[in-house]
Design an enzyme around this catalytic site. Structure first.
Site, PDB file in Angstrom:
ATOM      1  N   ARG A 121      -4.852  -1.351  -7.679  1.00  0.00           N
ATOM      2  CA  ARG A 121      -5.455  -0.199  -8.363  1.00  0.00           C
ATOM      3  C   ARG A 121      -6.689   0.320  -7.623  1.00  0.00           C
ATOM      4  O   ARG A 121      -7.172   1.419  -7.910  1.00  0.00           O
ATOM      5  CB  ARG A 121      -5.817  -0.569  -9.801  1.00  0.00           C
ATOM      6  CG  ARG A 121      -6.845  -1.679  -9.938  1.00  0.00           C
ATOM      7  CD  ARG A 121      -7.101  -1.996 -11.412  1.00  0.00           C
ATOM      8  NE  ARG A 121      -8.066  -3.098 -11.587  1.00  0.00           N
ATOM      9  CZ  ARG A 121      -7.740  -4.376 -11.601  1.00  0.00           C
ATOM     10  NH1 ARG A 121      -6.465  -4.723 -11.429  1.00  0.00           N
ATOM     11  NH2 ARG A 121      -8.654  -5.310 -11.779  1.00  0.00           N
ATOM     12  N   TYR A 122      -7.196  -0.493  -6.689  1.00  0.00           N
ATOM     13  CA  TYR A 122      -8.386  -0.082  -5.929  1.00  0.00           C
ATOM     14  C   TYR A 122      -8.054   0.449  -4.532  1.00  0.00           C
ATOM     15  O   TYR A 122      -8.829   1.209  -3.962  1.00  0.00           O
ATOM     16  CB  TYR A 122      -9.350  -1.262  -5.775  1.00  0.00           C
ATOM     17  CG  TYR A 122      -9.862  -1.813  -7.085  1.00  0.00           C
ATOM     18  CD1 TYR A 122     -10.581  -1.011  -7.959  1.00  0.00           C
ATOM     19  CD2 TYR A 122      -9.614  -3.134  -7.439  1.00  0.00           C
ATOM     20  CE1 TYR A 122     -11.048  -1.515  -9.165  1.00  0.00           C
ATOM     21  CE2 TYR A 122     -10.082  -3.651  -8.647  1.00  0.00           C
ATOM     22  CZ  TYR A 122     -10.796  -2.841  -9.507  1.00  0.00           C
ATOM     23  OH  TYR A 122     -11.253  -3.337 -10.697  1.00  0.00           O
ATOM     24  N   THR A 123      -6.942   0.017  -3.965  1.00  0.00           N
ATOM     25  CA  THR A 123      -6.625   0.373  -2.572  1.00  0.00           C
ATOM     26  C   THR A 123      -5.730   1.600  -2.511  1.00  0.00           C
ATOM     27  O   THR A 123      -5.022   1.933  -3.465  1.00  0.00           O
ATOM     28  CB  THR A 123      -5.930  -0.796  -1.856  1.00  0.00           C
ATOM     29  OG1 THR A 123      -4.751  -1.158  -2.587  1.00  0.00           O
ATOM     30  CG2 THR A 123      -6.842  -1.999  -1.770  1.00  0.00           C
TER      31      THR A 123
END
Length: 736
Positions: A121-123
């Site tokens: 969800r961050y990359t």
């Protein structure tokens, strides 16, 4: 009828066997092993395909990795999201893939900890430019499609790889009963080898290895496996490649600048620090990590001042104790074009890929040819319309069914008629007719060229060569892993760490041993226990080893640095070796000596033995001379100029015979040196040059004998010798 009536009983063992076999084949074919055509496992192929369908090519903007993973799981790969994301991460790590397929933005792991990547969800991610070699021909009908898991979508069976990606990025995987470990390679080298195989389909592994030096790992580690062994690995498809870290010297420090493939620098720093604490690296003062974005690997090993060992020798020792030098397994197991897993040699891999590439290019060309024919068909219809433009316009304006009228009037097909009706009136100009004729001519020539290629194996091969050479020019780079000629790492023995100071090793009459500094030690005046005294001594060095020999025919080996200092009584020799009860140490020999020795027993048998055959790591020693306990004699070191052996017996017999008559053995009883009478035994022996002088001593007398005097005693080995009339009961014979 009851449904139970249709149930057929089967053996539990048969059911288990079939179920396990089905599971095993699923894991092998649809999860763990890559395909020879595109070098991808199913999950990797589905990730790349899903990203291409999302439009995430190398020119697009990055999108959340979770978006890609969601598409892959929902459309093509109904498995765990973490496993799918981890496969995606692997393809984005430049230290894991030689030519990454995914361009990641954010935390995608590090060399020290490849699994330290952030959650999906961050990359963000998109495809790299290199991924085009797998995808650029996908929409040209080059590969078969199959239904996805729920039958609602289609996905490619394999991707139309334009280069042998199976070797470029390699693969690792564990299936049921088999595994794969394919190392990465350099694109230019693989392409050159493929071109060589296209030119000569019978090329051997050795022929192809003229173009391929070996694996090319993305971490710049040195490959030290000999070329001959590498060729054998590529010939069999299995083996191991030995790699080691690269290092440079900066003043008194050693700096490690690259690590072996899949080796964590952080773990190696912890290992070296542990070795320092355990005193296994006494020459190392400290270690620190100076790695940063500019220098991804920079590990500084600080060497103590005054260390006499070279940096190369120190690193060889460190290599032997850590994974800074390690073996990387090679097992080129993959799914072949026949759909079966198999370990393949280099010619087999490239040969199958060339077959796949020929089929792919053939399908691409046939697809292009079909489109050309379709376009030519439309152009022919338009040209007919141009030739009858007024009539065509009249029909379109006045006829109630212009399509049918056009088809009837000019012999057009339905497709041609529809295309004419769809064409705007302003495009029906003379200039358009000229352009159509040019397009027709160009397409006709292209169709002829394609037909020539499809009809000629030689031209097909030339086209494939041209295309893969262009790919190598576009994506190729220099080799990263240097091939180095080097010996495998060896640990430093304790003697190397000891100073090379001169010492004198002293043995007492009752078997106590010690070492005094220097070679000018007065052994007679040293301290001995009550009732004990000096027996014999030997000059040596602190960093060497000494061989002990006892009267039971056994040899032992001790480290000089372990010996106690000569200021005290020393220690019993039994503290260093375990000799049999009643055994007595007769002699000390320098373990590094290049001299041979005469090993003999009192009963008249002996042989020549090399010093290295006396060495042993066993504290209990080893049997060198087969003899009765107590009959072993002091070994005699042979000088280079010695040609004769002189022996005296207890009853005064003297025999001189050629040294070359004695056999050379590693151990044993030996041959008869002198024939002994009843109750006689050898008391002393020497080796000497052909013109040497000897001295024979008894309890109360000694006699010096030059060559003229001892010549009458010269004989052959095994004879009795002659009686010494002037000396009775001799005790020793010495060379002057």
């Amino acid at each position: 009828m009851n449904i139970i009536d249709n149930i057929q009983p089967i053996e539990a063992s048969d059911y288990a066997e079939d179920s396990y076999l089905n599971y095993a084949m699923y894991v092998i074919l649809d999860r763990a092993l890559p395909h020879v055509s595109d070098g991808l496992k199913p999950v990797q192929r589905r990730i790349i395909y899903a990203m291409s369908e999302l439009g995430l090519n190398h020119t697009a903007k990055h999108k959340k990795a979770a978006r890609t993973v969601g598409d892959v799981l929902g459309k093509y790969h109904p498995h765990g999201d973490s496993a799918c994301y981890e496969a995606m991460v692997l393809m984005a790590q430049s230290f894991s893939y030689r030519y990454p397929l995914v361009d990641g933005q954010g935390n995608w792991g590090s060399l020290d900890d490849p699994k330290s990547f952030a959650a999906m969800r961050y990359t963000e991610a998109k495809l790299t430019n290199y991924s085009n070699v797998l995808l650029s021909e996908l929409k040209q009908n080059t590969t078969d499609k199959k239904l996805n898991f729920d039958g609602t979508l289609q996905e490619p069976v394999v991707l139309p790889s334009q280069v042998p990606n199976i070797l470029l990025n390699g693969a690792m995987g564990i299936a049921v009963g088999m595994a794969t470990d394919i190392p990465p390679h350099n694109l230019r080298e693989i392409v050159n080898a493929t071109v060589a195989l296209i030119d000569n389909p019978r090329a051997s592994t050795r022929d192809l290895m003229e173009h391929i030096q070996g694996p090319d790992f993305p971490t710049n580690a040195e490959i030290i496996t000999p070329k001959s062994e590498i060729i054998d690995i590529y010939d069999s498809g299995a083996g191991s490649i030995r790699v080691r870290a690269k290092f440079v010297s900066e003043g008194n420090n050693i700096v490690i600048t690259s690590l072996p493939f899949k080796v964590s620098g952080e773990k190696q720093i912890e290992k070296i620090a542990e070795l320092i604490n355990k005193k296994k690296l006494p020459m190392v003062e400290d270690i620190r990590d100076e790695s940063d974005h500019e220098f991804p690997t920079r590990i500084v090993i600080m060497i103590k001042k005054g260390t006499s060992l070279s940096h190369e020798r120190i690193m060889s020792h460190i290599f032997s104790l850590t994974d800074l030098e390690c073996n990387i397994k090679v097992n080129m197991n993959m799914i072949g074009l026949n759909g079966l897993p198999m370990v393949k040699s280099l010619p087999e891999i490239l040969g199958e890929w060339v077959v796949f590439r020929k089929e792919t290019v053939g399908r691409r060309l046939r697809g292009r040819l079909e489109k050309i024919h379709q376009r030519l068909h439309l152009i022919e219809g338009l040209l007919i319309a141009y030739l009858n433009l007024d009539e065509v316009i009249r029909i379109i304006r006045e006829d109630d069914s212009p399509k049918s009228c056009l088809m009837t009037s000019f012999g057009l097909t339905e497709i041609q008629a529809d295309y004419i009706l769809d064409t705007k009136l302003r495009n029906l100009a003379k200039i358009e007719e000229i352009q159509l004729n040019k397009e027709k001519e160009s397409l006709s020539k292209e169709a002829d060229d394609i037909n020539e290629i499809l009809g000629s194996d030689k031209k097909m091969r030339s086209l494939i060569k041209k295309e893969i050479l262009e790919i190598a020019k576009l994506h190729g780079d220099d080799r990263m892993s240097p091939m180095v000629t080097a010996e495998p790492a060896t640990a430093i023995v304790e003697s190397e760490l000891a100073p090379s100071e001169p010492i004198t090793i002293v043995m007492s009459e009752k078997g106590w041993i010690k070492a005094g500094k220097g070679h000018n030690v007065n052994c007679e005046t040293l301290a001995y226990r009550t009732g004990d005294g000096f027996a014999f001594a030997m000059k040596s060095q602190m960093n060497l080893q000494t061989i002990l020999f006892d009267n039971h025919g056994r040899s032992y080996q001790i480290n000089n640095q372990d010996l106690p200092q000569a200021r005290g009584y020393g220690e019993p020799v039994t503290a260093f070796v375990e000799h049999p009860d009643g055994a007595k140490i007769l002699a000390m020999i320098d373990a590094s000596s290049q001299k041979d020795c005469i090993i003999a027993s009192e009963n008249g048998y002996g042989f020549i033995c090399q010093t290295e055959d006396l060495t042993t790591r066993n504290k209990k020693g080893k049997v060198v001379l087969n003899c009765e306990p107590g009959q072993g004699m002091t070994p005699i070191e042979i000088d280079l100029m010695d040609e004769l052996v002189a022996i005296v017996t207890q009853k005064g017999m003297l025999l001189v015979f050629p040294l070359m008559d004695l056999p050379e053995l590693k151990k044993g009883k030996g041959n008869r040196m002198i024939h002994l009478g009843d109750d006689d035994k050898i008391v002393s022996m020497i080796s000497m040059p052909a013109d040497g002088t000897i001295v024979i001593r008894s309890k109360d007398k000694e006699e010096e004998m030059d060559k003229k005097k001892w010549t009458p005693f010269l004989g052959t080995r095994g004879k009795k010798g002659k009686l010494l009339k002037s000396i009775k009961s001799p005790l020793s014979i010495e060379r002057k």
